[in-house]
Design a protein around this motif. Structure first.
Motif, PDB file in Angstrom:
ATOM      1  N   VAL A 293       0.832  -1.200   0.000  1.00 46.60           N
ATOM      2  CA  VAL A 293       0.000   0.000   0.000  1.00 46.60           C
ATOM      3  C   VAL A 293       0.870   1.255   0.000  1.00 46.60           C
ATOM      4  N   HIS A 294       0.607   2.123  -0.963  1.00 44.03           N
ATOM      5  CA  HIS A 294       1.259   3.433  -1.044  1.00 44.03           C
ATOM      6  C   HIS A 294       0.205   4.473  -0.646  1.00 44.03           C
ATOM      7  N   GLU A 295       0.465   5.205   0.435  1.00 39.89           N
ATOM      8  CA  GLU A 295      -0.558   6.079   0.998  1.00 39.89           C
ATOM      9  C   GLU A 295      -0.573   7.466   0.356  1.00 39.89           C
ATOM     10  N   ASN A 296      -1.791   7.955   0.177  1.00 39.40           N
ATOM     11  CA  ASN A 296      -2.048   9.341  -0.228  1.00 39.40           C
ATOM     12  C   ASN A 296      -1.211   9.758  -1.446  1.00 39.40           C
ATOM     13  N   ILE A 297      -1.330   8.986  -2.513  1.00 39.38           N
ATOM     14  CA  ILE A 297      -0.550   9.295  -3.715  1.00 39.38           C
ATOM     15  C   ILE A 297      -1.220  10.371  -4.575  1.00 39.38           C
ATOM     16  N   VAL A 298      -2.522  10.533  -4.414  1.00 38.86           N
ATOM     17  CA  VAL A 298      -3.287  11.479  -5.225  1.00 38.86           C
ATOM     18  C   VAL A 298      -4.273  12.213  -4.335  1.00 38.86           C
ATOM     19  N   GLN A 299      -4.397  13.523  -4.543  1.00 35.53           N
ATOM     20  CA  GLN A 299      -5.464  14.303  -3.918  1.00 35.53           C
ATOM     21  C   GLN A 299      -6.289  14.900  -5.063  1.00 35.53           C
ATOM     22  N   HIS A 300      -7.593  14.729  -4.982  1.00 33.32           N
ATOM     23  CA  HIS A 300      -8.462  15.179  -6.073  1.00 33.32           C
ATOM     24  C   HIS A 300      -9.671  15.898  -5.480  1.00 33.32           C
ATOM     25  N   SER A 301     -10.022  17.024  -6.077  1.00 33.22           N
ATOM     26  CA  SER A 301     -11.129  17.829  -5.565  1.00 33.22           C
ATOM     27  C   SER A 301     -12.358  17.679  -6.445  1.00 33.22           C
ATOM     28  N   PHE A 302     -13.467  17.258  -5.846  1.00 28.12           N
ATOM     29  CA  PHE A 302     -14.762  17.257  -6.495  1.00 28.12           C
ATOM     30  C   PHE A 302     -15.519  18.505  -6.035  1.00 28.12           C
ATOM     31  N   VAL A 309      -6.251   9.482  -2.068  1.00 27.18           N
ATOM     32  CA  VAL A 309      -6.220   8.141  -2.639  1.00 27.18           C
ATOM     33  C   VAL A 309      -4.953   7.395  -2.231  1.00 27.18           C
ATOM     34  N   ASP A 310      -5.137   6.175  -1.715  1.00 27.72           N
ATOM     35  CA  ASP A 310      -4.042   5.233  -1.551  1.00 27.72           C
ATOM     36  C   ASP A 310      -4.038   4.297  -2.758  1.00 27.72           C
ATOM     37  N   LEU A 311      -2.870   3.767  -3.096  1.00 26.44           N
ATOM     38  CA  LEU A 311      -2.777   2.779  -4.168  1.00 26.44           C
ATOM     39  C   LEU A 311      -2.198   1.488  -3.608  1.00 26.44           C
ATOM     40  N   ALA A 312      -2.954   0.397  -3.723  1.00 29.28           N
ATOM     41  CA  ALA A 312      -2.501  -0.918  -3.277  1.00 29.28           C
ATOM     42  C   ALA A 312      -2.073  -1.722  -4.500  1.00 29.28           C
ATOM     43  N   ASP A 336      -5.686   5.353 -24.077  1.00 30.11           N
ATOM     44  CA  ASP A 336      -6.888   5.124 -24.879  1.00 30.11           C
ATOM     45  C   ASP A 336      -8.038   4.524 -24.070  1.00 30.11           C
ATOM     46  N   ALA A 337      -7.792   4.237 -22.804  1.00 27.11           N
ATOM     47  CA  ALA A 337      -8.824   3.595 -21.973  1.00 27.11           C
ATOM     48  C   ALA A 337      -9.911   4.573 -21.553  1.00 27.11           C
ATOM     49  N   GLY A 338      -9.630   5.875 -21.655  1.00 25.27           N
ATOM     50  CA  GLY A 338     -10.625   6.864 -21.262  1.00 25.27           C
ATOM     51  C   GLY A 338     -10.871   6.892 -19.765  1.00 25.27           C
ATOM     52  N   LEU A 339      -9.817   6.748 -18.974  1.00 28.25           N
ATOM     53  CA  LEU A 339      -9.980   6.773 -17.522  1.00 28.25           C
ATOM     54  C   LEU A 339     -10.341   8.177 -17.051  1.00 28.25           C
ATOM     55  N   PRO A 340     -11.236   8.306 -16.079  1.00 30.71           N
ATOM     56  CA  PRO A 340     -11.479   9.619 -15.472  1.00 30.71           C
ATOM     57  C   PRO A 340     -10.174  10.189 -14.915  1.00 30.71           C
ATOM     58  N   THR A 341     -10.098  11.503 -14.842  1.00 31.47           N
ATOM     59  CA  THR A 341      -8.868  12.180 -14.436  1.00 31.47           C
ATOM     60  C   THR A 341      -8.311  11.641 -13.127  1.00 31.47           C
ATOM     61  N   LEU A 342      -9.188  11.389 -12.169  1.00 33.12           N
ATOM     62  CA  LEU A 342      -8.771  10.886 -10.861  1.00 33.12           C
ATOM     63  C   LEU A 342      -7.969   9.597 -10.999  1.00 33.12           C
ATOM     64  N   PHE A 343      -8.460   8.651 -11.793  1.00 34.61           N
ATOM     65  CA  PHE A 343      -7.789   7.366 -11.962  1.00 34.61           C
ATOM     66  C   PHE A 343      -6.560   7.505 -12.854  1.00 34.61           C
ATOM     67  N   ALA A 344      -6.636   8.408 -13.851  1.00 34.99           N
ATOM     68  CA  ALA A 344      -5.476   8.652 -14.706  1.00 34.99           C
ATOM     69  C   ALA A 344      -4.310   9.208 -13.891  1.00 34.99           C
ATOM     70  N   LYS A 345      -4.613  10.020 -12.883  1.00 39.24           N
ATOM     71  CA  LYS A 345      -3.558  10.539 -12.001  1.00 39.24           C
ATOM     72  C   LYS A 345      -2.848   9.396 -11.269  1.00 39.24           C
ATOM     73  N   ALA A 346      -3.614   8.430 -10.781  1.00 36.74           N
ATOM     74  CA  ALA A 346      -3.026   7.309 -10.058  1.00 36.74           C
ATOM     75  C   ALA A 346      -2.156   6.457 -10.981  1.00 36.74           C
ATOM     76  N   LYS A 348      -0.632   7.485 -13.686  1.00 36.63           N
ATOM     77  CA  LYS A 348       0.560   8.284 -13.984  1.00 36.63           C
ATOM     78  C   LYS A 348       1.562   8.199 -12.834  1.00 36.63           C
ATOM     79  N   TRP A 349       1.064   8.295 -11.601  1.00 36.69           N
ATOM     80  CA  TRP A 349       1.945   8.203 -10.429  1.00 36.69           C
ATOM     81  C   TRP A 349       2.688   6.879 -10.429  1.00 36.69           C
ATOM     82  N   LYS A 350       1.967   5.777 -10.654  1.00 35.31           N
ATOM     83  CA  LYS A 350       2.591   4.449 -10.603  1.00 35.31           C
ATOM     84  C   LYS A 350       3.611   4.269 -11.723  1.00 35.31           C
ATOM     85  N   LEU A 351       3.281   4.710 -12.914  1.00 33.17           N
ATOM     86  CA  LEU A 351       4.223   4.552 -14.021  1.00 33.17           C
ATOM     87  C   LEU A 351       5.469   5.405 -13.822  1.00 33.17           C
ATOM     88  N   GLU A 352       5.308   6.575 -13.250  1.00 37.87           N
ATOM     89  CA  GLU A 352       6.478   7.421 -12.974  1.00 37.87           C
ATOM     90  C   GLU A 352       7.349   6.803 -11.885  1.00 37.87           C
TER      91      GLU A 352
END
Length: 356
Positions: A293-302, A309-312, A336-346, A348-352
């Motif tokens: 578990v990687h804690e608080n990798i993304v913060q997103h405002s609705f 968001v944590d990423l496991a 090309d998957a069309g992920l919502p921005t929130l999930f695309a951020k996660a 991107k974090w993992k790939l980086e």
């Protein structure tokens, strides 16, 4: 005592704004030049839906992508809903995309593919509210309709120093805009006011020195332009916690389809722990295993809350899952998957992190 907005002074304001628009209209892909032929109703509708709570700069590329892929409303109606949602990804407020497709289907199946012209008839269409109905009627069909978006709201509240706090002040602002709206060319006038609000009568540092109606502006006369429109105090947003799950094999990433109702409905996404606007997620993974578990990798405002968001990340070699809507998506094509921005951020974090 009610204010009379139907006066000689308001007619002068209308004339000055209209004259300014002739020489200064923004060139946008869904528009026609002022005084020209009426624009394509499909383009007006599509742009107005996209522009809800979104900037012009962000919308232009999406509008051009949609109209290349689906040149007519018939093409859009024939598209798969999932493809429309994927094409919308990153633009936010995804209920707009669902309603866009529903509206296209309704018009094609029930109205022979032809938009109704009257504001009252447009209001009956899926996903079209009072603002959008008025904008389409005025801009696409030349009907006299009173159009009030956020830019117009700001411009009009300043012109008449309307100090009733929003949202209660909206009725007075609309009444004032009614007094300004001409009997003909209401669409050009609405777009003129939109441009004024976007480029001159801006929220901060308005350019009063070049405003064509500066001498008619009550807020400027009082030296208090940025006070308007008067807004209620902001409420602090609650912060929710959610967990996404990264499951990868052979260069592919496991995606799921979100529930048909609720936030980001029916969109492709990473599996998650059922977080919601009103509650934290339960942290339960989709299946048992060794998770890092990687804690608080993304913060997103609705609009009404923020999400941390944590990423496991699944660590086992063997993957056993009975999720019905599994989708294995090549990581090389994840854009090309069309992920919502929130999930695309996660993602991107993992790939980086992998490339560090």
């Amino acid at each position: 005592m009610a204010v009379d907005y139907f006066t000689g002074e308001t007619r002068k304001i209308t004339s000055d704004i209209s004259a300014h628009y002739v020489d200064n209209a923004r060139k946008l892909p869904w528009r026609v030049p002022p005084g020209g032929n009426l624009p394509n109703p499909y383009h007006v509708w599509l742009s107005e839906v996209m522009l809800q709570q979104t900037t012009v700069a962000a919308v232009i590329a999406y509008f051009e992508k949609f109209t290349r892929r689906w040149p007519t409303i018939g093409d859009l109606a024939a598209a798969e809903a999932a493809d429309v949602m994927a094409a919308w990804a990153g633009l936010g407020y995804y209920s707009r995309a669902r309603n866009l497709h529903k509206c296209a289907l309704h018009i094609v199946e029930n109205l022979e593919g032809i938009f109704p012209q009257k504001e009252s008839e447009l209001l009956r269409l899926p996903g079209i509210g009072p603002y959008t109905a008025a904008a389409i009627a005025a801009i696409a069909f030349g009907e006299r309709a009173v159009v009030v978006d956020a830019n117009i709201e700001r411009l009009v509240s300043r012109l008449f120093a309307i100090d009733i706090p929003l949202p209660a002040g909206k009725a007075e602002i609309r009444q004032a805009m009614d007094g300004l709206t001409p009997a003909s060319a209401a669409g050009d006038f609405a777009q003129a006011c939109m441009d004024m609000g976007a480029t001159i009568c801006t929220a901060k540092n308005p350019k009063c020195a070049v405003c064509p109606v500066r001498d008619s502006c009550a807020a400027r006369a009082a030296g208090d332009v940025e006070r308007y429109p008067v807004k209620p105090p902001k409420k602090a947003k609650p912060v929710r916690k959610g967990r996404f799950f990264w499951i990868e094999k052979d260069g592919e990433l496991l995606l799921s389809i979100r529930p048909a109702k609720g936030m980001l409905a029916s969109m492709r996404a990473l599996p998650d722990d059922n977080w919601a606007a009103g509650a934290d997620g339960d942290t339960h993974p989709p299946f048992a295993g060794n998770w890092a578990v990687h804690e608080n990798i993304v913060q997103h405002s609705f609009t009404h809350f923020s999400l941390e968001v944590d990423l496991a990340v699944y660590q086992n070699e063997k993957i056993v899952t009975d999720i019905d809507d599994n989708i294995w998506w090549p990581l090389t094509e994840i854009d090309d998957a069309g992920l919502p921005t929130l999930f695309a951020k996660a993602v991107k974090w993992k790939l980086e992190k992998r490339n560090d």
